[in-house]
Design an enzyme around this catalytic site. Structure first.
Site, short mmCIF file in Angstrom:
data_model
loop_
_atom_site.label_atom_id
_atom_site.label_comp_id
_atom_site.label_asym_id
_atom_site.label_seq_id
_atom_site.Cartn_x
_atom_site.Cartn_y
_atom_site.Cartn_z
N GLY A 54 10.22 43.57 -20.97
CA GLY A 54 10.20 42.68 -22.13
C GLY A 54 11.48 41.88 -22.21
N CYS A 81 11.67 48.46 -16.28
CA CYS A 81 12.75 47.59 -16.79
C CYS A 81 13.06 47.93 -18.26
CB CYS A 81 12.36 46.12 -16.59
SG CYS A 81 13.76 45.00 -16.71
N TYR A 82 12.67 47.08 -19.21
CA TYR A 82 12.91 47.38 -20.62
C TYR A 82 12.27 48.72 -20.99
CZ TYR A 82 13.01 46.78 -25.71
OH TYR A 82 13.23 46.96 -27.06
N HIS A 168 10.94 45.64 -11.07
CA HIS A 168 9.53 45.37 -11.33
C HIS A 168 8.67 45.66 -10.10
CE1 HIS A 168 9.88 43.48 -15.32
NE2 HIS A 168 11.08 43.07 -14.88
N GLU A 170 5.53 45.79 -10.00
CA GLU A 170 4.23 45.09 -10.09
C GLU A 170 4.23 43.72 -9.44
OE1 GLU A 170 6.32 44.10 -14.06
OE2 GLU A 170 6.34 45.64 -12.51
N ASP A 227 -19.21 33.65 -16.85
CA ASP A 227 -18.97 34.64 -17.90
C ASP A 227 -20.22 34.91 -18.73
OD1 ASP A 227 -16.40 34.49 -16.93
OD2 ASP A 227 -15.65 33.25 -18.58
N LYS A 369 -11.15 37.85 -14.83
CA LYS A 369 -12.09 36.89 -14.25
C LYS A 369 -12.58 37.32 -12.87
CE LYS A 369 -13.97 32.68 -14.70
NZ LYS A 369 -14.68 32.20 -15.89
#
Length: 513
Positions: A54, A81-82, A168, A170, A227, A369
């Protein structure tokens, strides 16, 4: 029972990416606001928690904090991290601000290659982005990794299964980041990795059967996009003819689109489809309107009216279905407050639930998606729908600059058809975000067959993007541009000039209106 990893969102730009990385391991993930009560989290029976990064500084008094009771739930926790700083601060450690901010690619050195760092080399490149650092570890925590600037780049409490990383994992910039997340999911949380799209289909169909029952009916506004199409097919498999799909032709669709939608859904999938040709109504209301925002308001208002009229003719309808996706749900939930149940106003029939007193049915609200497209393939939808480029809700009205008339729409439809055909012929359709034409409100002098012409100008727009928030113009090969221009000018009566838009977003937008 579905295994779930809960991600508490502290405002990181990478939060959705964390969710995606978890799902790539066939484990379901769910993002919740950072201050979600521990009791609500426990009710979801998560296999583990991930605390996101964050932008705030944990050293500031007003910085966001979670419900401290999450550390008493007895489930594994990974702070990123945060999120790691939250763990350190809340459990008795010390976090300090530093003037030597660590940002970008950094070499990480592993001190403990078990658990979180299992099957990883002794050092590798990671991506850091922080101005605070853990100065003192909480009781029971040990060092797992460090960098030259950060002594505690990763920490662990093995007994409580609480872990933190100051970088990070990710993002793709972290070389072994995916392995770190995999280790957390399988070695620490004990996940089995069985969440697949086929399982989702089966679970969703059974869930819809229980929610709707055998007699109640569901109405859905079918647009022809992937969708609403996937939502329709899932509901149809659950309740059959008790799903009524309403497909409204607003007169602003592309060439042959109404016929394609009817052919696919009525004749191939045998859906209970009501086709409403309201094109004259829409074009009448658009007469003399040139302002783009006014066009959007008029089209949205008329859509609601037509949809309501058709829905009122139906008996026994208790549910309104929509193809809402997970990013829409996330964006409608503020990270600064409790979870929100509101539906974003951009949805096709966003104003209908309260007006029509219908219950909302959103079978895709947990999916991204690409996951919807994977389900579409499982359900047998044609590629022309699965990989259809984004098409604006107001249709061609905002690609006809100025007044929208039947004559100008017909010109644009013919142009659009040729643009798409040549982009597909060049095998570029699925590689770009959008490729389309705009009919400009100007004319230019030309020469055709030794005769002077004074006809319309068309602009081509082709952009690459990941999420539509930013976009770059595509450097189409000259031969492709030449072919498109030749076909438009030679085959579409009323156009004698083609130009190519080479502006990016920002400062321009993708659409012209």
């Amino acid at each position: 029972m579905r295994q779930t990893i809960i991600i508490l969102d502290f405002g990181s730009q990478y939060t959705q990416l964390i969710a995606r990385r978890v799902r790539e391991n066939k484990v379901f993930s769910k993002i919740l606001p950072y201050n979600t009560p521990a009791k609500e989290i426990a009710a979801l029976s998560p296999k583990g928690l991930i605390l996101s990064g964050g932008p705030a500084s944990i050293t500031k008094k007003e910085s966001p904090r979670p419900d401290k009771r999450i550390f008493e739930l007895g489930v594994p926790i990974l702070g990123i991290c945060y999120g790691m700083q939250i763990i350190a601060r809340e459990l008795g450690g010390r976090v300090r601000h530093t003037s030597r901010r660590e940002y970008g690619k950094t070499e990480l050195f592993i001190d403990d290659n078990r658990d979180l760092f299992s099957h990883l080399p002794g050092n590798f490149t990671c991506w850091a982005s922080h101005g605070d650092y853990v100065q003192k570890l909480p009781r029971g925590f040990t060092l797992s990794a460090h960098t030259l600037n950060t002594p505690f780049a990763a920490i662990a409490h093995k007994k409580r299964k609480i872990y933190g990383v100051q970088f990070h994992p990710e993002v793709t910039h972290t070389e072994r980041g995916s392995q770190i997340i995999t280790n957390f999911l399988f070695r620490i949380c004990g996940c089995s990795g069985r969440w697949t799209m086929q399982n989702f289909i089966e679970e969703t169909i059974e869930s819809i059967k229980k929610i709707v029952g055998k007699t109640d009916k569901v109405v859905l506004g079918l647009s022809g996009g992937v969708d609403s199409a996937v939502a329709a097919l899932l509901i149809h498999k659950a309740i059959g003819r008790n799903l009524i799909c309403i497909f409204i032709n607003n007169g602003l669709l592309r060439k042959d689109e109404p016929e394609q939608v009817k052919r696919v859904f009525r004749h191939h999938f045998h859906l209970n489809l009501r086709y409403v040709d309201a094109s004259k109504r829409f074009l009448m209301r658009l007469k003399d309107i040139t302002d783009p925002e006014e066009k959007r308001k008029v089209i949205g208002d008329e859509f609601v009216k037509v949809f309501e009229e058709e829905a009122k003719r139906l008996k026994g309808v208790k549910f309104l279905a929509q193809g809402t996706l997970y990013p829409d749900v996330i964006e409608s939930t503020s990270i600064t407050g409790a979870p929100s149940r509101c539906i974003k106003s951009h949805h096709n029939v966003g104003g209908l639930p309260s007006k029509m007193n219908l219950k909302l049915l959103e079978p895709l609200r947990d999916l991204f998606k690409d996951e919807v497209r994977a389900i579409a393939k499982e359900l047998g939808l044609p590629d022309s729908i699965i990989y259809r480029q984004p098409f604006p809700g107001p249709g061609l009205s905002i690609r006809v600059i100025g007044e929208v008339t039947p004559w100008r729409l017909n010109i644009l439809r013919e142009v659009d058809k040729r643009v798409i055909e040549e982009i597909k012929n060049a095998n570029l359709y699925e590689q770009v975000w959008q490729s389309f034409a705009i009919l400009l409100p100007i004319k230019s002098v030309g020469v055709m067959g030794d005769e002077r012409t004074y006809e319309n100008v068309v602009a081509l727009r082709c952009v690459s993007s990941i999420d539509g928030m930013t976009a770059d113009w595509v450097k189409l090969p000259y031969e492709v541009l030449e072919k498109i221009a030749q076909r438009i000018i030679n085959e579409v009566k009323g156009v004698n000039r083609v130009v190519y838009d080479i502006s990016s977003k920002p400062p321009a937008t993708i659409e012209w209106e």
